[in-house]
Design an enzyme around this catalytic site. Sequence first.
Site, PDB file in Angstrom:
ATOM      1  N   ASP A  55      -5.426   6.809   4.889  1.00  0.00           N
ATOM      2  CA  ASP A  55      -5.325   5.546   5.615  1.00  0.00           C
ATOM      3  C   ASP A  55      -4.390   5.760   6.799  1.00  0.00           C
ATOM      4  O   ASP A  55      -3.752   6.798   6.910  1.00  0.00           O
ATOM      5  CB  ASP A  55      -4.877   4.417   4.683  1.00  0.00           C
ATOM      6  CG  ASP A  55      -3.491   4.634   4.150  1.00  0.00           C
ATOM      7  OD1 ASP A  55      -2.838   5.595   4.584  1.00  0.00           O
ATOM      8  OD2 ASP A  55      -3.063   3.844   3.298  1.00  0.00           O
ATOM      9  N   SER A  56      -4.341   4.797   7.696  1.00  0.00           N
ATOM     10  CA  SER A  56      -3.697   5.049   8.986  1.00  0.00           C
ATOM     11  C   SER A  56      -2.195   4.830   8.979  1.00  0.00           C
ATOM     12  O   SER A  56      -1.513   5.181   9.925  1.00  0.00           O
ATOM     13  CB  SER A  56      -4.295   4.125  10.028  1.00  0.00           C
ATOM     14  OG  SER A  56      -3.941   2.789   9.715  1.00  0.00           O
ATOM     15  N   GLY A  57      -1.686   4.217   7.938  1.00  0.00           N
ATOM     16  CA  GLY A  57      -0.275   3.857   7.937  1.00  0.00           C
ATOM     17  C   GLY A  57      -0.057   2.435   8.403  1.00  0.00           C
ATOM     18  O   GLY A  57       1.003   1.862   8.192  1.00  0.00           O
ATOM     19  N   GLY A  58      -1.082   1.859   9.029  1.00  0.00           N
ATOM     20  CA  GLY A  58      -0.951   0.498   9.553  1.00  0.00           C
ATOM     21  C   GLY A  58      -0.538  -0.490   8.471  1.00  0.00           C
ATOM     22  O   GLY A  58       0.440  -1.226   8.630  1.00  0.00           O
ATOM     23  N   PHE A  59      -1.250  -0.463   7.366  1.00  0.00           N
ATOM     24  CA  PHE A  59      -0.974  -1.439   6.300  1.00  0.00           C
ATOM     25  C   PHE A  59       0.463  -1.327   5.793  1.00  0.00           C
ATOM     26  O   PHE A  59       1.148  -2.321   5.596  1.00  0.00           O
ATOM     27  CB  PHE A  59      -1.970  -1.246   5.145  1.00  0.00           C
ATOM     28  CG  PHE A  59      -1.793  -2.248   4.033  1.00  0.00           C
ATOM     29  CD1 PHE A  59      -2.268  -3.541   4.170  1.00  0.00           C
ATOM     30  CD2 PHE A  59      -1.120  -1.903   2.864  1.00  0.00           C
ATOM     31  CE1 PHE A  59      -2.086  -4.476   3.158  1.00  0.00           C
ATOM     32  CE2 PHE A  59      -0.939  -2.825   1.842  1.00  0.00           C
ATOM     33  CZ  PHE A  59      -1.426  -4.119   1.999  1.00  0.00           C
ATOM     34  N   GLN A  95     -10.876  -6.354  11.579  1.00  0.00           N
ATOM     35  CA  GLN A  95      -9.818  -7.319  11.271  1.00  0.00           C
ATOM     36  C   GLN A  95     -10.230  -8.694  11.789  1.00  0.00           C
ATOM     37  O   GLN A  95     -11.335  -8.855  12.296  1.00  0.00           O
ATOM     38  CB  GLN A  95      -8.482  -6.858  11.896  1.00  0.00           C
ATOM     39  CG  GLN A  95      -7.881  -5.603  11.255  1.00  0.00           C
ATOM     40  CD  GLN A  95      -7.314  -5.833   9.856  1.00  0.00           C
ATOM     41  OE1 GLN A  95      -7.283  -6.961   9.341  1.00  0.00           O
ATOM     42  NE2 GLN A  95      -6.884  -4.751   9.204  1.00  0.00           N
ATOM     43  N   GLY A 145      -7.682  -5.949   5.727  1.00  0.00           N
ATOM     44  CA  GLY A 145      -6.990  -7.239   5.781  1.00  0.00           C
ATOM     45  C   GLY A 145      -7.511  -8.276   4.810  1.00  0.00           C
ATOM     46  O   GLY A 145      -7.222  -9.459   4.938  1.00  0.00           O
ATOM     47  N   ASP A 182     -11.343   1.403  -2.629  1.00  0.00           N
ATOM     48  CA  ASP A 182     -10.119   2.011  -3.146  1.00  0.00           C
ATOM     49  C   ASP A 182      -9.232   0.880  -3.611  1.00  0.00           C
ATOM     50  O   ASP A 182      -9.320  -0.229  -3.091  1.00  0.00           O
ATOM     51  CB  ASP A 182      -9.371   2.812  -2.067  1.00  0.00           C
ATOM     52  CG  ASP A 182      -8.507   1.905  -1.214  1.00  0.00           C
ATOM     53  OD1 ASP A 182      -9.068   1.174  -0.375  1.00  0.00           O
ATOM     54  OD2 ASP A 182      -7.280   1.871  -1.417  1.00  0.00           O
ATOM     55  N   CYS A 210     -14.197   9.447 -21.870  1.00  0.00           N
ATOM     56  CA  CYS A 210     -13.173  10.122 -21.064  1.00  0.00           C
ATOM     57  C   CYS A 210     -12.342  11.052 -21.958  1.00  0.00           C
ATOM     58  O   CYS A 210     -12.374  10.937 -23.178  1.00  0.00           O
ATOM     59  CB  CYS A 210     -12.284   9.098 -20.361  1.00  0.00           C
ATOM     60  SG  CYS A 210     -10.924   8.453 -21.353  1.00  0.00           S
ATOM     61  N   CYS A 238     -10.230   8.986 -24.515  1.00  0.00           N
ATOM     62  CA  CYS A 238     -10.963   8.299 -25.584  1.00  0.00           C
ATOM     63  C   CYS A 238     -11.618   9.278 -26.568  1.00  0.00           C
ATOM     64  O   CYS A 238     -11.862   8.930 -27.720  1.00  0.00           O
ATOM     65  CB  CYS A 238     -11.994   7.347 -25.001  1.00  0.00           C
ATOM     66  SG  CYS A 238     -11.235   5.938 -24.184  1.00  0.00           S
ATOM     67  N   HIS A 270      -7.552   7.138 -18.306  1.00  0.00           N
ATOM     68  CA  HIS A 270      -8.668   6.326 -18.802  1.00  0.00           C
ATOM     69  C   HIS A 270      -9.128   5.321 -17.759  1.00  0.00           C
ATOM     70  O   HIS A 270     -10.327   5.192 -17.491  1.00  0.00           O
ATOM     71  CB  HIS A 270      -8.290   5.587 -20.097  1.00  0.00           C
ATOM     72  CG  HIS A 270      -9.260   4.494 -20.424  1.00  0.00           C
ATOM     73  ND1 HIS A 270     -10.461   4.738 -21.072  1.00  0.00           N
ATOM     74  CD2 HIS A 270      -9.253   3.171 -20.105  1.00  0.00           C
ATOM     75  CE1 HIS A 270     -11.137   3.594 -21.155  1.00  0.00           C
ATOM     76  NE2 HIS A 270     -10.432   2.631 -20.578  1.00  0.00           N
TER      77      HIS A 270
HETATM   78 ZN   LIG Z   1     -11.552   6.339 -21.930  1.00  0.00          ZN
END
Ligand SMILES: [Zn+2]
Length: 376
Positions: free
Chosen positions: A89-93, A194, A221, A271, A311, A314, A340
């Site tokens: 990410d750009s760092g903006g946030f 935005q 945003g 994300d 997973c 589990c 998990h």
């Molecule tokens: Zn699991």
Amino acid sequence: MFKLLKTEGAARRGEFSCPHGTVQTPVFMNVGTQAAIKGALSAEDLEHIGTQVELSNTYHLHLRPGDEVVKKMGGLHKFMTWQGPILTDSGGFQVFSLAGLRKIKEEGVTFASHLDGHKIFMGPEESMRIQSNLGSDIAMAFDECVENPATYPYAKASCERTARWLARCKEALVKYNAEPDAVNPGQQLWGINQGATFKDLRIWHMQEIAKLDLPGYAIGGLAVGEPTEVMYDIIEAVEPYMPKDRPRYLMGVGTPSNIIESVARGVDFFDCVMPARNARHGKLFTWQGALNMKNAKYTYDDSPIDPQCDCPVCRRYSRAYIRHLFKAEEMLAMRLSVMHNLYFYNKLTEKIRDALDEGTFSEFRAEYSRKLDEKI
Ligand SMILES: [Zn+2]
């Protein structure tokens, strides 16, 4: 670079290629802010939980260890030994959410580091320089994420500036990645839409940034405190103006239901820190709904976190054991839980892709969208 394989309503099944591999979409990117997943997961672990894309943070890596250090160590892929695709990410946030005392001008933002308060200047060129040094596959545009709620005049001025910043980002990244010692010359820039919660600003801004013909576009945003229905309305308003032949990324979203509902509205990339953060607090996702691992009712429970999950956690450990680890405040509680939850999110997008392949996404949505967010 992006191949649209199939659609069902507005939902899209696609394939995205970049220098470190091919990504099947829709996809959930696993967030390793400081080039590590919080909860002590390594790059090796990511290979065992179905991770396709790792996401790292420009602002944090610029402060520590410094992007020049990462570049000298061969770039982020080599540094953290993750050979798959990486998005930064750009760092903006973070500049707008973490850093103290910031001052915004046309050139960029002056702010105080959240670590030691020292003054830093970051604008489009600085953000691109850092991301070029990190050598991610996808670099995100430097933008301003306005506070929610924002006034109309402020949001308008801000997204006009963000549009001007994007043109500077594009020019800068081309220049840096043409340098002979560029870490990843194939690095690409994605734009970020935005406009706060104002549909006309969102649409105007999307039309403006689409003119730059970038290989991908994000909606930023959102999920910053507005009601979920408002977020869905904005996605629906902007989506028709996003290029059909480019990937779309909804930044920082969300719950399993948010992901299913946003796929249904035409989003391909996601994300969120939520699955890892929840896991560290014992809140785990299962195909029956969300559970709290610290609950006393699991004291004698010999079953895995989720009987439907295959997973690594589990397959081996019981709810009773993981509950004990939380109560004893063992680090392993967090590690196993994060493993998990991230596996669950990676599996969720895999099942979404399978449903799209089979033309059964609407059935999948009807069965799981509400259920996965409910507490059991
Ligand atoms: Zn699991």
